[in-house]
Design a protein around this motif. Structure first.
Motif, PDB file in Angstrom:
ATOM      1  N   THR A 156       0.822  -1.215   0.000  1.00  0.00           N
ATOM      2  CA  THR A 156       0.000   0.000   0.000  1.00  0.00           C
ATOM      3  C   THR A 156       0.857   1.266   0.000  1.00  0.00           C
ATOM      4  O   THR A 156       0.365   2.346  -0.318  1.00  0.00           O
ATOM      5  N   ASP A 157       2.140   1.124   0.372  1.00  0.00           N
ATOM      6  CA  ASP A 157       3.041   2.280   0.341  1.00  0.00           C
ATOM      7  C   ASP A 157       3.415   2.677  -1.081  1.00  0.00           C
ATOM      8  O   ASP A 157       4.073   3.703  -1.279  1.00  0.00           O
ATOM      9  N   ALA A 176      15.777  -1.156  -7.966  1.00  0.00           N
ATOM     10  CA  ALA A 176      14.838  -0.306  -8.717  1.00  0.00           C
ATOM     11  C   ALA A 176      13.893  -1.134  -9.572  1.00  0.00           C
ATOM     12  O   ALA A 176      12.704  -0.811  -9.688  1.00  0.00           O
ATOM     13  N   HIS A 177      14.401  -2.207 -10.198  1.00  0.00           N
ATOM     14  CA  HIS A 177      13.529  -3.043 -11.026  1.00  0.00           C
ATOM     15  C   HIS A 177      12.510  -3.785 -10.161  1.00  0.00           C
ATOM     16  O   HIS A 177      11.323  -3.899 -10.522  1.00  0.00           O
ATOM     17  N   ARG A 178      12.943  -4.314  -9.011  1.00  0.00           N
ATOM     18  CA  ARG A 178      12.017  -5.020  -8.119  1.00  0.00           C
ATOM     19  C   ARG A 178      10.903  -4.085  -7.647  1.00  0.00           C
ATOM     20  O   ARG A 178       9.721  -4.422  -7.702  1.00  0.00           O
ATOM     21  N   LEU A 179      11.309  -2.922  -7.191  1.00  0.00           N
ATOM     22  CA  LEU A 179      10.343  -1.962  -6.678  1.00  0.00           C
ATOM     23  C   LEU A 179       9.419  -1.467  -7.788  1.00  0.00           C
ATOM     24  O   LEU A 179       8.202  -1.351  -7.603  1.00  0.00           O
ATOM     25  N   SER A 180       9.994  -1.200  -8.950  1.00  0.00           N
ATOM     26  CA  SER A 180       9.199  -0.689 -10.073  1.00  0.00           C
ATOM     27  C   SER A 180       8.202  -1.724 -10.576  1.00  0.00           C
ATOM     28  O   SER A 180       7.101  -1.366 -11.027  1.00  0.00           O
ATOM     29  N   ALA A 181       8.560  -3.015 -10.522  1.00  0.00           N
ATOM     30  CA  ALA A 181       7.623  -4.061 -10.946  1.00  0.00           C
ATOM     31  C   ALA A 181       6.382  -4.057 -10.061  1.00  0.00           C
ATOM     32  O   ALA A 181       5.249  -4.194 -10.550  1.00  0.00           O
ATOM     33  N   LEU A 182       6.573  -3.862  -8.767  1.00  0.00           N
ATOM     34  CA  LEU A 182       5.422  -3.811  -7.856  1.00  0.00           C
ATOM     35  C   LEU A 182       4.637  -2.514  -8.037  1.00  0.00           C
ATOM     36  O   LEU A 182       3.398  -2.514  -7.990  1.00  0.00           O
ATOM     37  N   VAL A 183       5.342  -1.403  -8.276  1.00  0.00           N
ATOM     38  CA  VAL A 183       4.653  -0.141  -8.559  1.00  0.00           C
ATOM     39  C   VAL A 183       3.819  -0.278  -9.839  1.00  0.00           C
ATOM     40  O   VAL A 183       2.656   0.157  -9.900  1.00  0.00           O
ATOM     41  N   ALA A 184       4.403  -0.909 -10.868  1.00  0.00           N
ATOM     42  CA  ALA A 184       3.686  -1.108 -12.136  1.00  0.00           C
ATOM     43  C   ALA A 184       2.404  -1.895 -11.906  1.00  0.00           C
ATOM     44  O   ALA A 184       1.345  -1.581 -12.478  1.00  0.00           O
ATOM     45  N   VAL A 217       0.666  -2.181  -9.012  1.00  0.00           N
ATOM     46  CA  VAL A 217      -0.284  -1.383  -8.225  1.00  0.00           C
ATOM     47  C   VAL A 217      -0.947  -0.321  -9.097  1.00  0.00           C
ATOM     48  O   VAL A 217      -2.157  -0.084  -9.009  1.00  0.00           O
ATOM     49  N   HIS A 218      -0.182   0.303  -9.983  1.00  0.00           N
ATOM     50  CA  HIS A 218      -0.697   1.399 -10.822  1.00  0.00           C
ATOM     51  C   HIS A 218      -1.302   0.900 -12.133  1.00  0.00           C
ATOM     52  O   HIS A 218      -1.865   1.696 -12.887  1.00  0.00           O
ATOM     53  N   ALA A 246      -6.081  -4.196  -8.518  1.00  0.00           N
ATOM     54  CA  ALA A 246      -7.462  -3.761  -8.267  1.00  0.00           C
ATOM     55  C   ALA A 246      -8.358  -4.955  -7.972  1.00  0.00           C
ATOM     56  O   ALA A 246      -9.230  -4.897  -7.092  1.00  0.00           O
ATOM     57  N   GLU A 247      -8.149  -6.060  -8.695  1.00  0.00           N
ATOM     58  CA  GLU A 247      -8.977  -7.251  -8.489  1.00  0.00           C
ATOM     59  C   GLU A 247      -8.753  -7.837  -7.102  1.00  0.00           C
ATOM     60  O   GLU A 247      -9.708  -8.148  -6.383  1.00  0.00           O
TER      61      GLU A 247
END
Length: 560
Positions: A38-39, A100-108, A110-111, A151-152
């Motif tokens: 959620t962060d 950065a890739h690990r974090l960005s994959a989760l951001v991708a 979530v968004h 979202a699902e």
């Protein structure tokens, strides 16, 4: 098959480390050791202070499958290496040092932005390459089919009674699991040194990317960064004046259009091929950086040389000046204009363009784009221009291109022997120069081959191929299909009415067969397709030459 990589570079903004500013150190005891999913939401306070250092490589090196695997691993509770962060006490922003890739994959996830939605569209100025969209669609489909969208799963938690049990389990994991965090303690210089040390271990940075990171404020690196994304993405030039920024972005778009449009498909299905291959590929950044350096007469020692230590004497024989950082953007624009001039010479429809057919010069017999062939051709054109031999080249251009087409396998052989990048540029350039020289001496065919094999850099590479040497299976491979289509493209290509060589449609100009100055009209019968240069400089120079010859002949008759 090319790997389409997911471009997540927009999801965590870049920012300068502000290395030169003295900073107090943040106490590690007050920093969080975990980050929940959620962060990473768009409204999260933590997400909105996340940054990548301005020297961080592009977050665009993972396949759709790898992005999906990371999301799946997180939801299953598998071990994911800690993300390493550093907090700037001066700005309060949190910089990603590793992960950065690990974090960005989760951001991708979530968004729901894998390089093609709101944040990415804004970041890339609404210009998303076809390959980038395909990679995004691929990642989204794999993730949605295997674990479901963010979202699902969020909805599943709110409606557990009506949800699939496997999705409910993943949704509950989503609410409980978190990423582990580690923090670099110290100032900005410590954080930067930690970045380079960490990123040269398990997954080393590509050497070209590393060179450009270290030269990130120099005009050659800034120019290459602008070209490769058509002036979009992170604006490494954002510290310059607004007018300078706009000029950099304008030139970058012009050159990108000349070099990388239209987008290159996996299988060749059109006569309209991009001059510089696939803009969205692992080789394109290296090729563009090499192009910038070559066109601007830069050698590695001019921008890779380490700073001289106090009291250290300069080495004898080092004469090349050290390339300075670009403080105002003027050198970057100068370098970019030089590249635009070279690109305009080989592609496009400006009056001086030779309009070189990509299928003749830049693609191998199997339809694969060859960066070394592109760079070698630029070297040939630059050399011809310096020696004022463009017109002489045009005299024999049709025969020159026929030699390249009928012996396309020579290019494959050189690349196989030397590699597809810089090491092959010299030998290909030697081949081009030798063929041109032979044709000016009125040699042809086998005589040219004999001359080529006398060249030390080519002797071991070139071998004539007959039908007996070719072996094929029962089915057509992708390469064989490309060979067939490429052969058709070359055989059916429009010819220049002046020099007789092939004309790519993007470089076609319409020429008066009988010049307007000589009474030619705009009737269709008086029109022909020509290269822009043939229609302007070459035609006029040869016309002036003919008039001079006629005047000399009349003078001789009068004297007689």
């Amino acid at each position: 098959m090319p790997r389409h990589l997911v471009n997540m570079d927009a999801l965590i903004p870049r920012e300068d480390f502000e290395v030169h500013t003295p900073e107090p150190v943040t106490e590690p005891s007050i920093l969080s050791t975990t980050m929940k999913i959620t962060d990473l939401g768009p409204e999260s306070l933590i997400y909105n202070v996340l940054r990548k250092p301005d020297f961080q490589r592009e977050t665009a090196n993972w396949t759709p499958e790898k992005v999906a695997e990371l999301v799946r691993s997180f939801l299953e509770g598998d071990l994911i290496p800690s993300v390493i962060l550093w907090r700037s006490p001066r700005s309060g922003n949190i910089f990603v040092i590793d992960g950065a890739h690990r974090l960005s994959a989760l951001v991708a996830w979530v968004h729901d932005d894998y390089g093609d939605k709101h944040t990415s569209m804004r970041f890339f100025d609404n210009t998303i390459p076809v390959e980038q969209k395909r990679a995004a669609d691929g990642a989204r489909k794999i993730i949605n089919d295997s674990v479901g969208s963010y979202a699902e799963l969020s909805s599943v938690l709110r409606n557990p009674g009506t949800s699939d049990k496997s999705k409910l389990r993943l949704a509950r994991n989503l609410s409980a699991f978190a990423l582990h965090l580690q923090w670099v303690v110290g100032g900005a210089e410590k954080a930067e040194s930690s970045f380079f040390r960490i990123n040269q271990q398990a997954t080393p940075i590509d050497q070209t990317e590393l060179d450009m990171i270290k030269a990130r404020r120099k005009p050659n690196a800034l120019a290459a960064r602008a070209f490769i994304r058509a002036g979009t993405g992170h604006k490494y030039w954002s510290d310059f004046e607004v007018d300078t920024q706009e000029e950099i972005e304008r030139i970058a778009k012009e050159v990108y259009e000349l070099m990388f449009r239209p987008a290159l498909e996996t299988s060749i299905r059109t006569t309209d091929l991009p001059a510089a291959g696939r803009g969205y590929s692992s080789d394109s950044l290296r090729m563009v950086f090499e192009l910038v350096n070559f066109v601007n007469n830069l050698t590695p020692d001019m921008w890779q040389r380490p700073a001289k230590a106090p009291g250290q004497r300069a080495k004898e024989g080092v004469a090349s000046p050290l390339l300075a950082d670009d403080g105002d953007g003027s050198r970057t624009i100068e370098f970019m204009r030089a590249v635009r001039k070279a690109a305009s010479r080989i592609a496009g429809n400006e009056p001086g363009s030779l309009g070189l057919h990509p299928a003749v010069y830049f693609y191998s017999a199997t339809g694969r784009f060859q960066p070394a062939a592109f760079l070698a051709t630029v070297a040939l054109v630059v050399e011809l221009e310096k020696k004022k031999r463009i017109a002489a080249f045009t005299d024999v251009r049709a025969a020159f291109e026929e030699f390249l087409v009928t012996r396309k396998y020579f290019l494959n052989q050189i690349v196989r022997n030397y590699g597809s990048m810089q090491r092959a540029v010299g030998p290909i350039h030697v081949m081009h120069r030798t063929v041109f020289d032979c044709l000016t001496r009125q040699l042809a065919g086998d005589e040219i081959v004999v001359d080529l094999k006398r060249q030390p850099s080519l002797r071991a590479s070139l071998k004539e191929i007959t039908d007996d040497d070719r072996q094929h299976g029962r089915n057509f491979s992708t390469e064989t299909k490309n060979m067939i289509v490429l052969r058709g493209v070359l055989e059916g290509a429009t010819r220049c009415g002046i020099c007789g060589a092939r004309v790519p449609l993007g470089s076609a100009s319409i020429d008066h067969r009988l010049r307007k100055a000589d009474g030619g009209t705009g009737m269709p019968e008086n029109g022909q397709i020509a290269h822009p240069y043939c229609n302007t400089g070459y035609k006029e120079s040869r016309h002036a030459q003919q008039r001079g010859s006629q005047a000399a002949l009349f003078a001789m008759e009068d004297n007689g």
